[in-house]
Scaffold this active site. Structure first.
Site, PDB file in Angstrom:
ATOM      1  N   ASP A   1       0.829  -1.208   0.000  1.00 49.47           N
ATOM      2  CA  ASP A   1       0.000   0.000   0.000  1.00 49.47           C
ATOM      3  C   ASP A   1       0.870   1.268   0.000  1.00 49.47           C
ATOM      4  OD1 ASP A   1      -2.309   1.565   0.149  1.00 49.47           O
ATOM      5  OD2 ASP A   1      -2.542   1.347   2.311  1.00 49.47           O
TER       6      ASP A   1
ATOM      7  N   GLU B   1       2.395   5.059  -4.175  1.00 53.32           N
ATOM      8  CA  GLU B   1       2.371   5.998  -5.329  1.00 53.32           C
ATOM      9  C   GLU B   1       3.676   6.796  -5.389  1.00 53.32           C
ATOM     10  OE1 GLU B   1      -0.075   5.681  -3.017  1.00 53.32           O
ATOM     11  OE2 GLU B   1      -1.197   4.316  -4.306  1.00 53.32           O
TER      12      GLU B   1
ATOM     13  N   ASP C   1      -9.290   2.898  -2.692  1.00 51.73           N
ATOM     14  CA  ASP C   1     -10.337   3.351  -1.765  1.00 51.73           C
ATOM     15  C   ASP C   1     -11.612   3.830  -2.456  1.00 51.73           C
ATOM     16  OD1 ASP C   1      -8.333   2.793  -0.044  1.00 51.73           O
ATOM     17  OD2 ASP C   1      -7.914   4.865   0.520  1.00 51.73           O
TER      18      ASP C   1
HETATM   19  O1  MIG Z   1      -4.283   6.240   4.112  1.00 54.68           O
HETATM   20  O2  MIG Z   1      -3.866   1.088   5.710  1.00 54.68           O
HETATM   21  O3  MIG Z   1      -6.044   1.883   0.213  1.00 54.68           O
HETATM   22  O4  MIG Z   1      -7.011  -0.237   1.735  1.00 54.68           O
HETATM   23  O5  MIG Z   1      -7.099   0.103   4.526  1.00 54.68           O
HETATM   24  C1  MIG Z   1      -5.010   5.043   4.161  1.00 54.68           C
HETATM   25  C2  MIG Z   1      -5.072   1.781   5.773  1.00 54.68           C
HETATM   26  C3  MIG Z   1      -4.064   3.879   4.074  1.00 54.68           C
HETATM   27  C4  MIG Z   1      -5.178   2.921   2.176  1.00 54.68           C
HETATM   28  C5  MIG Z   1      -5.586   1.641   1.512  1.00 54.68           C
HETATM   29  C6  MIG Z   1      -6.629   0.966   2.346  1.00 54.68           C
HETATM   30  C7  MIG Z   1      -6.090   0.698   3.739  1.00 54.68           C
HETATM   31  C8  MIG Z   1      -5.656   2.021   4.374  1.00 54.68           C
HETATM   32  N1  MIG Z   1      -4.654   2.675   3.510  1.00 54.68           N
END
Ligand code: MIG
Length: 636
Positions: free
Chosen positions: A306, A309, A419
């Site tokens: 995660d 980017e 999201d």
């Molecule tokens: O700023 O880890 O897309 O699936 O639950 C949010 C917390 C960070 C974004 C991910 C989401 C995840 C969440 N993350």
């Protein structure tokens, strides 16, 4: 046929696996304006433009402007131009099929009839690019040729096709245990539970909270005994903390991205202040990838990457500037313009464009500013993990998918679409993103079923589980603070049980069709036009999809609807399924037909001469008998 055209001095993105000698001149049908950094093509009325992977809006991308610039964008509304991924492949379907891959790691704008309805204009920040153009008789052939260029798609383990439950805020062992127990007690199958950032110690990658998960190895084993795999999240930013070995080692070996002055760049994400590993360097990938081994050693066999980017809540430098600029403000004397200026200044800290121009990588031995290679970051984080798995556990398939991506990453992992929200429009979007992802090589993909942001309703969750019944990644995920979204939370237990069991009964078909697409560089989920390229109506259908070679689906995505119109390009057999062993069969003639589908009914259409095998459902894939217990046929 594929041709390559080179303009300027392109950065090698490592997206393609085949070397093609460059052609002279310009690609046929395109105009190149090097000075204006523009590539243009005229569209005729009947042309459909597919592609771009994970973006907002429908299958046909005509009539909007999309920007490849990987962004942590939590609002997937139709006014957005960029989401988390950059998959710069377009497929123009006219009399023939024409593909173009704009292989460059910086920002690219695709104006697809936005400024002028009949002009497709692709604009690059820097006109250094490898352009690949594909010419084929039909769309499936164009995709096949393109996919041969970019290499074979990632294959997950079989259990990854089972149902997964996730939620940002499963805080400890006890909560996870309770989720699994509740699914089991409800008689609903499940194969995986996802661990979001709260399993870590202070959001530090490759650590586990002693307090919340005191014995992750033991717990992983216990869950495996229940047929459940735990899938932890890994974030891109490494917490700055003395004594945290990952941070210490990264600093010492020079593995992090640098700022202008050559110091390790400081950003902030969930762990607070972080450094960003320079995944573009092979030795950094090797190091970071090996760290996943710490979790493999505890019995973990799946991961989701995660924030790659990379998301940037703020940079240390800008935070100082902004806080400094607020010093003189006084609440008593502040006028309304200064108030808004203040709010804007604070808001500008998130994912600030200028911050992405303030740190550096070393790529292919050269120092390069981040924004020039921005779209390669998540790709290379996921590649780090994929390469490490191939090294550490060569005989095992590890589940791996990522939020940010670029074409090329599809060889190392899948994607989830980030999201989304608990909206009916996002239910439809979740399916519309799938064919576009498949074209770009991403076969293992799925959305947050039920929606991540906002509060779900029971009927939305039911329709979403039905609509996404065939997506390879089949995961319910929701955000902290939203309404609880596990299937067992709602009253219609029987319906949820039947849908989830149906998914398991379909897994052999899903897996077989997925593997065929993987091996033959084909589509797993495709628009109708791929099966019926000469049917003008089929080209316009935005809400029906072909799954493998035998099936068409037509999800209901409108609240309170108890049916929908379906376009049949040919005679098909309708299966209106309430459960594996409870369905209606009816042969429907070509044309438009209204098909009733109550909330507990899924519409599946079997094509002529094909058959659909169904297995006996099981509580997890490990207990699934892959032999069909029933076969539904539609003989010509
Ligand atoms: O700023 O880890 O897309 O699936 O639950 C949010 C917390 C960070 C974004 C991910 C989401 C995840 C969440 N993350």
């Amino acid at each position: 046929m594929i041709q390559r055209f080179v303009f300027g001095n392109p950065i090698d993105t490592e997206a393609v696996v085949k070397a093609i000698a460059p052609s002279e001149g310009v690609p046929e049908g395109w105009e190149i304006d090097e000075a204006g950094h523009r590539i243009t093509r005229n569209l005729v009325a009947a042309d459909v433009v597919y592609g771009l992977g994970e973006t907002v809006r429908g299958l046909n991308k005509r009539g909007w402007q999309y920007i490849s610039n990987n962004t942590d964008e939590p609002h997937h509304t139709e006014d957005r131009r960029s989401l988390y991924a950059s998959q710069n492949f377009l497929l123009i379907l006219g009399d023939t099929a024409h593909g173009i891959f704009v292989d460059t790691p910086g920002r690219v704008t695709f104006d697809i009839g936005y400024t002028k309805p009949d002009d497709l204009v692709i604009t690059l920040d820097d006109f250094d690019v490898n352009l690949y153009v594909v010419e084929a008789g039909d769309p499936a052939e164009a995709v096949r040729e393109f996919r041969q260029l970019i290499g074979k798609s990632y294959i997950p383990p079989r259990w990854a096709f089972g149902f997964g439950q996730s939620r940002w805020s499963y805080m400890n062992e006890a909560e996870v245990r309770d989720v699994v127990k509740s699914y089991r007690e409800a008689g609903m199958p499940i194969d995986s539970v996802y661990l979001d950032i709260d399993y870590m110690d202070s959001y530090k990658d490759f650590t586990v909270s002693e307090e919340r998960f005191p014995d992750l190895a033991g717990f992983t084993k216990e869950m495996r005994g229940e047929g459940v795999h735990l899938v932890p999240i890994i974030d891109a930013g490494v917490k700055m903390e003395n004594g945290y070995d990952v941070c210490d080692e990264g600093k010492e070996k020079g593995y992090f991205c640098k700022d202008e002055s050559g110091e390790d760049f400081v950003g902030a994400v969930w762990p607070g202040k972080v450094h960003f590993p320079d995944f573009l360097k092979p030795e950094v990938r090797e190091w970071f990838g090996s760290l996943y081994g710490r979790l493999l050693d505890l019995g973990i066999d799946g991961f989701w990457n995660d924030m790659n980017e990379p998301a940037l809540f703020y940079s240390q430098k800008r935070l100082k500037e902004v806080l400094g600029s607020l010093q003189g403000l006084d609440a008593d004397t502040m006028d309304i313009d200064s108030f808004f200026a203040m709010a804007e200044r604070v808001g500008s800290l998130f994912n600030n464009k200028e911050d992405y121009k303030s740190f550096y990588h070393t790529y292919h031995g050269q120092k390069i500013r981040h924004d020039k290679v921005h779209n390669l970051y998540g790709f290379n984080m996921t590649r780090a993990a994929g390469e490490a798995f191939a090294r550490m556990v060569p005989d095992k398939r590890i589940l791996l998918f990522s939020r940010a991506s670029y074409i090329g990453m599809h060889r190392y992992g899948g994607v989830w679409t980030g999201d989304n929200s608990s909206w009916w429009s996002h239910l439809l979007l979740s399916m519309q993103q799938q064919p576009a992802l498949n074209m770009c090589g991403f076969l293992f993909a799925g959305s947050d079923i039920g929606g991540f942001n906002c509060d779900v309703t029971e009927d939305l969750l039911i329709r979403w589980l039905e609509a996404d019944l065939f997506t390879p990644l089949y995961r319910n995920h929701s955000a902290k603070g939203t309404r609880r979204q596990e299937a067992y939370q709602f009253g219609s237990q029987e319906t949820f049980r039947n849908i989830l069991n149906l998914r398991y009964a379909l897994i052999p078909y899903i897996y077989h069709a997925f593997m065929k697409a993987q091996q033959e560089d084909g589509m797993y989920i495709s628009p109708l036009s791929f099966g019926f390229p000469h049917d003008a109506r089929a080209r316009q259908v935005e809400d029906q999809f072909l799954i493998g070679e035998a099936l068409m689906i037509a999800p209901v995505y409108t609240q309170n609807a108890t049916g929908r119109y379906v376009y049949l390009p040919e005679r098909m057999k309708l299966l209106r399924m309430r459960a594996v062993d409870d369905y209606d069969e009816e042969v429907l003639e070509p044309g438009d037909t209204y098909v009733p589908a109550a909330l507990n009914e899924v519409l599946i259409f079997l094509r002529q001469g094909k058959s659909l095998p169904l297995s006996e459902p099981a509580e997890s894939t490990s207990a699934l008998d892959w032999n069909a217990s029933r076969v539904i046929r539609f003989d010509d």
